[in-house]
Design a protein around this motif. Structure first.
Motif, PDB file in Angstrom:
ATOM      1  N   PRO A  68      -8.639   5.895  -6.040  1.00 37.90           N
ATOM      2  CA  PRO A  68      -8.502   6.240  -4.720  1.00 37.90           C
ATOM      3  C   PRO A  68      -6.942   6.500  -4.541  1.00 37.90           C
ATOM      4  O   PRO A  68      -6.488   7.107  -3.609  1.00 37.90           O
ATOM      5  N   SER A  69      -6.084   6.263  -5.514  1.00 38.72           N
ATOM      6  CA  SER A  69      -4.795   6.657  -5.492  1.00 38.72           C
ATOM      7  C   SER A  69      -4.399   7.902  -6.266  1.00 38.72           C
ATOM      8  O   SER A  69      -3.208   8.181  -6.574  1.00 38.72           O
ATOM      9  N   LEU A  70      -5.657   8.806  -6.546  1.00 40.65           N
ATOM     10  CA  LEU A  70      -5.303   9.764  -7.381  1.00 40.65           C
ATOM     11  C   LEU A  70      -4.507  10.889  -6.536  1.00 40.65           C
ATOM     12  O   LEU A  70      -3.838  12.001  -7.264  1.00 40.65           O
ATOM     13  N   GLY A  71      -4.475  10.843  -5.122  1.00 43.84           N
ATOM     14  CA  GLY A  71      -3.955  12.123  -4.404  1.00 43.84           C
ATOM     15  C   GLY A  71      -2.432  12.074  -4.720  1.00 43.84           C
ATOM     16  O   GLY A  71      -1.842  13.121  -4.854  1.00 43.84           O
ATOM     17  N   SER A  72      -1.779  11.145  -4.856  1.00 43.51           N
ATOM     18  CA  SER A  72      -0.243  11.082  -5.310  1.00 43.51           C
ATOM     19  C   SER A  72       0.195  11.128  -6.858  1.00 43.51           C
ATOM     20  O   SER A  72       1.208  10.818  -7.046  1.00 43.51           O
TER      21      SER A  72
END
Length: 203
Positions: A68-72
């Motif tokens: 879930p935190s891959l965007g940043s």
């Protein structure tokens, strides 16, 4: 006779104890390359990173569920240590040429603020705090595979699992440490360990 019998009884346990207490050198030197063919590749041409993938590849439902935190996350190859980058690119090239897997960089360099944020997500994400990870030194990367234009991360996928096994074997052959060997396995993770970068050896 008595002395010989005592020596035979005492010496084997002493040898076992001595060997079991011998320190294991955890940090392989940068030049330690077990595979001669890979060593030849690494000393040859300077490999260049693949072109970046569209952001949409990293924004699918599967990716959001599993990472879930891959965007940043940073996927900037130029922020990685040069020797580490060349070893990882060699692994990518061999995976594609020998096995038909297209590896994808999910995350490379990680600043201390992001590391702190991931730590708050719990031990299932990371157990390393700021400045306690090789990611902060550009010496670690998390990787997955591209299949039919979609990012495949799930370890429940047999095709992806086979890819991780091949990836781990090639990474270790280039002198990298693979997270698939750890008690808390991290199949997509590799790092180039250097004592001066992270003296306590945490990843």
């Amino acid at each position: 006779m008595a002395i010989s019998a005592i020596a035979l009884a005492v010496l084997p346990p002493l040898v076992v104890i001595t060997l079991s207490q011998r320190a294991i050198f955890e940090f392989a030197p940068d030049t330690a390359l077990p595979d001669r063919k890979i060593a030849a590749l690494l000393s040859g041409e300077h490999l260049t990173p693949p072109p970046p993938l569209p952001p949409a590849v990293f924004a699918t439902t599967e990716v959001e569920m599993l990472r879930p935190s891959l965007g940043s996350a940073s996927r900037e190859w130029n922020l990685l240590d040069d020797q580490f980058r060349q070893r990882l690119l060699t692994v990518f090239a061999l995976l594609a040429e020998q096995h038909g897997y297209q590896a994808v960089l999910l995350e490379g360099y990680r600043n201390p603020e992001r590391q702190a944020e991931l730590l708050l997500r719990g031990p299932a994400v990371t157990q390393a705090g700021p400045n306690m990870s090789y990611h902060q030194h550009g010496l670690a990367a998390d990787v997955a595979f591209l299949r039919d234009g979609r990012l495949v991360i799930s370890e429940r996928d047999p095709w992806a699992m086979r890819g991780y096994e091949l990836y781990g074997a090639l990474a270790e052959a280039t002198g990298l440490t693979w997270g698939g060997r750890w008690k808390m396995m991290d199949l997509g993770h590799v790092e180039l360990r250097r004592r001066e970068a992270l003296p306590d050896g945490r990843s």
